[in-house]
Design an enzyme around this catalytic site. Structure first.
Site, PDB file in Angstrom:
ATOM      1  N   PRO A  42       0.789  -1.226   0.000  1.00  0.00           N
ATOM      2  CA  PRO A  42       0.000   0.000   0.000  1.00  0.00           C
ATOM      3  C   PRO A  42       0.828   1.285   0.000  1.00  0.00           C
ATOM      4  O   PRO A  42       1.863   1.375   0.660  1.00  0.00           O
ATOM      5  CB  PRO A  42      -0.815  -0.101   1.299  1.00  0.00           C
ATOM      6  CG  PRO A  42      -0.099  -1.092   2.131  1.00  0.00           C
ATOM      7  CD  PRO A  42       0.536  -2.058   1.177  1.00  0.00           C
ATOM      8  N   ASN A  43       0.326   2.231  -0.764  1.00  0.00           N
ATOM      9  CA  ASN A  43       0.879   3.594  -0.861  1.00  0.00           C
ATOM     10  C   ASN A  43       2.166   3.686  -1.668  1.00  0.00           C
ATOM     11  O   ASN A  43       2.656   4.790  -1.912  1.00  0.00           O
ATOM     12  CB  ASN A  43       1.077   4.223   0.538  1.00  0.00           C
ATOM     13  CG  ASN A  43      -0.227   4.301   1.304  1.00  0.00           C
ATOM     14  OD1 ASN A  43      -1.190   4.869   0.801  1.00  0.00           O
ATOM     15  ND2 ASN A  43      -0.288   3.717   2.481  1.00  0.00           N
ATOM     16  N   ARG A  91       4.252  10.909  -2.010  1.00  0.00           N
ATOM     17  CA  ARG A  91       4.207  10.658  -0.562  1.00  0.00           C
ATOM     18  C   ARG A  91       5.569  10.941   0.085  1.00  0.00           C
ATOM     19  O   ARG A  91       6.604  10.452  -0.373  1.00  0.00           O
ATOM     20  CB  ARG A  91       3.756   9.219  -0.258  1.00  0.00           C
ATOM     21  CG  ARG A  91       4.784   8.166  -0.567  1.00  0.00           C
ATOM     22  CD  ARG A  91       4.348   6.755  -0.238  1.00  0.00           C
ATOM     23  NE  ARG A  91       4.161   6.506   1.180  1.00  0.00           N
ATOM     24  CZ  ARG A  91       4.378   5.307   1.743  1.00  0.00           C
ATOM     25  NH1 ARG A  91       4.803   4.272   1.014  1.00  0.00           N
ATOM     26  NH2 ARG A  91       4.165   5.145   3.018  1.00  0.00           N
ATOM     27  N   TYR A 126      10.869   8.868   1.077  1.00  0.00           N
ATOM     28  CA  TYR A 126      10.787   7.861   0.010  1.00  0.00           C
ATOM     29  C   TYR A 126      11.334   8.338  -1.334  1.00  0.00           C
ATOM     30  O   TYR A 126      11.335   7.571  -2.299  1.00  0.00           O
ATOM     31  CB  TYR A 126       9.331   7.397  -0.143  1.00  0.00           C
ATOM     32  CG  TYR A 126       8.785   6.769   1.126  1.00  0.00           C
ATOM     33  CD1 TYR A 126       9.333   5.587   1.626  1.00  0.00           C
ATOM     34  CD2 TYR A 126       7.745   7.357   1.839  1.00  0.00           C
ATOM     35  CE1 TYR A 126       8.858   5.015   2.804  1.00  0.00           C
ATOM     36  CE2 TYR A 126       7.257   6.793   3.016  1.00  0.00           C
ATOM     37  CZ  TYR A 126       7.816   5.622   3.492  1.00  0.00           C
ATOM     38  OH  TYR A 126       7.353   5.054   4.652  1.00  0.00           O
ATOM     39  N   ASN A 147       8.021  -5.735  -1.017  1.00  0.00           N
ATOM     40  CA  ASN A 147       7.976  -4.601  -0.096  1.00  0.00           C
ATOM     41  C   ASN A 147       6.521  -4.507   0.350  1.00  0.00           C
ATOM     42  O   ASN A 147       5.687  -3.927  -0.351  1.00  0.00           O
ATOM     43  CB  ASN A 147       8.416  -3.307  -0.778  1.00  0.00           C
ATOM     44  CG  ASN A 147       8.406  -2.138   0.197  1.00  0.00           C
ATOM     45  OD1 ASN A 147       7.855  -2.231   1.291  1.00  0.00           O
ATOM     46  ND2 ASN A 147       9.006  -1.029  -0.211  1.00  0.00           N
ATOM     47  N   ALA A 162       3.241  -0.841   4.689  1.00  0.00           N
ATOM     48  CA  ALA A 162       2.731  -0.828   6.069  1.00  0.00           C
ATOM     49  C   ALA A 162       2.302  -2.217   6.551  1.00  0.00           C
ATOM     50  O   ALA A 162       2.362  -2.503   7.754  1.00  0.00           O
ATOM     51  CB  ALA A 162       1.568   0.148   6.183  1.00  0.00           C
ATOM     52  N   HIS A 200       4.345  -4.580   9.008  1.00  0.00           N
ATOM     53  CA  HIS A 200       4.349  -4.497  10.466  1.00  0.00           C
ATOM     54  C   HIS A 200       3.071  -5.037  11.107  1.00  0.00           C
ATOM     55  O   HIS A 200       2.930  -4.976  12.324  1.00  0.00           O
ATOM     56  CB  HIS A 200       4.566  -3.032  10.879  1.00  0.00           C
ATOM     57  CG  HIS A 200       5.599  -2.327  10.050  1.00  0.00           C
ATOM     58  ND1 HIS A 200       6.909  -2.739  10.011  1.00  0.00           N
ATOM     59  CD2 HIS A 200       5.525  -1.282   9.174  1.00  0.00           C
ATOM     60  CE1 HIS A 200       7.589  -1.944   9.176  1.00  0.00           C
ATOM     61  NE2 HIS A 200       6.767  -1.067   8.649  1.00  0.00           N
ATOM     62  N   ASP A 247       2.013 -15.781   6.378  1.00  0.00           N
ATOM     63  CA  ASP A 247       1.529 -17.145   6.152  1.00  0.00           C
ATOM     64  C   ASP A 247       1.520 -17.500   4.669  1.00  0.00           C
ATOM     65  O   ASP A 247       1.825 -18.637   4.296  1.00  0.00           O
ATOM     66  CB  ASP A 247       0.120 -17.320   6.731  1.00  0.00           C
ATOM     67  CG  ASP A 247       0.127 -17.437   8.257  1.00  0.00           C
ATOM     68  OD1 ASP A 247       1.214 -17.570   8.845  1.00  0.00           O
ATOM     69  OD2 ASP A 247      -0.974 -17.394   8.846  1.00  0.00           O
ATOM     70  N   GLU A 281      12.869  -9.403   1.292  1.00  0.00           N
ATOM     71  CA  GLU A 281      12.101  -8.239   1.765  1.00  0.00           C
ATOM     72  C   GLU A 281      12.903  -6.971   1.458  1.00  0.00           C
ATOM     73  O   GLU A 281      14.101  -6.912   1.764  1.00  0.00           O
ATOM     74  CB  GLU A 281      11.906  -8.385   3.276  1.00  0.00           C
ATOM     75  CG  GLU A 281      11.244  -7.216   3.956  1.00  0.00           C
ATOM     76  CD  GLU A 281      11.244  -7.384   5.493  1.00  0.00           C
ATOM     77  OE1 GLU A 281      12.079  -8.140   6.035  1.00  0.00           O
ATOM     78  OE2 GLU A 281      10.399  -6.737   6.130  1.00  0.00           O
ATOM     79  N   HIS A 313      12.804  -2.619   1.762  1.00  0.00           N
ATOM     80  CA  HIS A 313      12.192  -1.353   2.186  1.00  0.00           C
ATOM     81  C   HIS A 313      13.035  -0.214   1.648  1.00  0.00           C
ATOM     82  O   HIS A 313      14.272  -0.248   1.775  1.00  0.00           O
ATOM     83  CB  HIS A 313      12.095  -1.256   3.712  1.00  0.00           C
ATOM     84  CG  HIS A 313      11.225  -2.328   4.284  1.00  0.00           C
ATOM     85  ND1 HIS A 313       9.851  -2.277   4.186  1.00  0.00           N
ATOM     86  CD2 HIS A 313      11.531  -3.493   4.877  1.00  0.00           C
ATOM     87  CE1 HIS A 313       9.355  -3.373   4.728  1.00  0.00           C
ATOM     88  NE2 HIS A 313      10.346  -4.132   5.149  1.00  0.00           N
ATOM     89  N   SER A 322      13.107   2.841   2.776  1.00  0.00           N
ATOM     90  CA  SER A 322      13.653   3.612   3.897  1.00  0.00           C
ATOM     91  C   SER A 322      14.358   2.670   4.873  1.00  0.00           C
ATOM     92  O   SER A 322      14.160   1.449   4.838  1.00  0.00           O
ATOM     93  CB  SER A 322      12.524   4.363   4.605  1.00  0.00           C
ATOM     94  OG  SER A 322      11.634   3.447   5.223  1.00  0.00           O
ATOM     95  N   ARG A 331      13.465   4.107  12.279  1.00  0.00           N
ATOM     96  CA  ARG A 331      12.222   4.871  12.339  1.00  0.00           C
ATOM     97  C   ARG A 331      11.391   4.506  13.585  1.00  0.00           C
ATOM     98  O   ARG A 331      11.942   4.032  14.557  1.00  0.00           O
ATOM     99  CB  ARG A 331      11.462   4.695  11.019  1.00  0.00           C
ATOM    100  CG  ARG A 331      12.287   5.225   9.826  1.00  0.00           C
ATOM    101  CD  ARG A 331      11.560   5.067   8.511  1.00  0.00           C
ATOM    102  NE  ARG A 331      10.333   5.856   8.506  1.00  0.00           N
ATOM    103  CZ  ARG A 331       9.370   5.717   7.589  1.00  0.00           C
ATOM    104  NH1 ARG A 331       9.501   4.824   6.623  1.00  0.00           N
ATOM    105  NH2 ARG A 331       8.294   6.478   7.646  1.00  0.00           N
ATOM    106  N   ARG A 333       7.457   0.335  13.513  1.00  0.00           N
ATOM    107  CA  ARG A 333       8.033  -0.237  12.272  1.00  0.00           C
ATOM    108  C   ARG A 333       9.122  -1.262  12.576  1.00  0.00           C
ATOM    109  O   ARG A 333       9.773  -1.776  11.667  1.00  0.00           O
ATOM    110  CB  ARG A 333       8.623   0.864  11.386  1.00  0.00           C
ATOM    111  CG  ARG A 333       7.566   1.822  10.842  1.00  0.00           C
ATOM    112  CD  ARG A 333       8.163   2.844   9.883  1.00  0.00           C
ATOM    113  NE  ARG A 333       7.361   4.048   9.857  1.00  0.00           N
ATOM    114  CZ  ARG A 333       6.254   4.216   9.116  1.00  0.00           C
ATOM    115  NH1 ARG A 333       5.845   3.278   8.286  1.00  0.00           N
ATOM    116  NH2 ARG A 333       5.569   5.341   9.177  1.00  0.00           N
TER     117      ARG A 333
HETATM  118  C1  DQA Z   1       8.281   0.997   3.583  1.00  0.00           C
HETATM  119  C2  DQA Z   1       8.419   1.194   5.101  1.00  0.00           C
HETATM  120  C3  DQA Z   1       7.096   0.958   5.794  1.00  0.00           C
HETATM  121  O1  DQA Z   1       7.246   1.116   7.199  1.00  0.00           O
HETATM  122  C4  DQA Z   1       6.059   1.943   5.301  1.00  0.00           C
HETATM  123  O2  DQA Z   1       4.800   1.685   5.901  1.00  0.00           O
HETATM  124  C5  DQA Z   1       5.951   1.976   3.825  1.00  0.00           C
HETATM  125  C6  DQA Z   1       7.164   1.859   3.011  1.00  0.00           C
HETATM  126  C7  DQA Z   1       9.577   1.350   2.837  1.00  0.00           C
HETATM  127  O3  DQA Z   1       9.691   0.965   1.683  1.00  0.00           O
HETATM  128  O4  DQA Z   1      10.455   2.018   3.398  1.00  0.00           O
HETATM  129  O5  DQA Z   1       4.883   2.201   3.266  1.00  0.00           O
HETATM  130  O6  DQA Z   1       7.999  -0.361   3.335  1.00  0.00           O
END
Ligand code: DQA
Length: 143
Positions: free
Chosen positions: A10-11, A18, A23, A74, A77, A80, A87, A98, A100, A102, A107, A111
């Protein structure tokens, strides 16, 4: 040629808009073309999927079973919070990395847990787009 599924949660479709201080200023479209170039250079076939919905991310992971050789994820959110994504990754048993953008470890306290990461062979944080390249390289090098 290995088939790799790259999943963004998401996002991440809002990249460039954003919180650019966290980011970056590059868009999700720019991330997709970065991933494609990295995959081409490594001789990988990639399919990219983004969703804001947890269930759609779970379904995408399930559908990778028997088709894909690895997953770069990735979960944003949902990293977390989502036992369902953890699963699903365990269910398909594919090598997963995985990523990320950031440095989540520096942070907020909320997180600091990653459920998805518990099913991943490797976690890359704080490297921006380059984290995806490193994840693809790791999967390309696997036996
Ligand atoms: C993220 C880090 C997450 O904590 C956050 O909710 C994101 C982006 C990152 O790519 O740094 O949406 O996954």
């Amino acid at each position: 040629m290995k088939n790799i599924l790259v999943i963004n949660g998401p996002n991440l479709n809002m990249l460039g808009i954003r919180e650019p201080a966290i980011y970056g200023r590059e868009s999700y479209a720019a991330l997709l073309s970065y991933i494609q170039s990295a995959a081409d250079a490594l001789g990988l076939h990639v399919a990219c999927f983004q969703s804001n919905s947890e269930g759609e991310l779970v379904t995408a992971i399930q559908q990778a079973y028997g088709k894909m050789d690895g997953i770069v994820i990735n979960p944003a959110a949902y990293t977390h919070t989502s036992v369902a994504i953890l699963d699903a990754l365990k269910a398909v048993g594919l090598p997963a990395v995985e990523v990320h953008l950031s440095a989540v470890e520096t942070r907020e306290a909320f997180r600091q847990i990653s459920y998805a990461g518990m099913a991943c062979e490797k976690t890359i944080t704080g490297k921006g787009f380059a984290g995806y390249q490193e994840a693809l390289q790791y999967l390309a090098a696997k036996e």
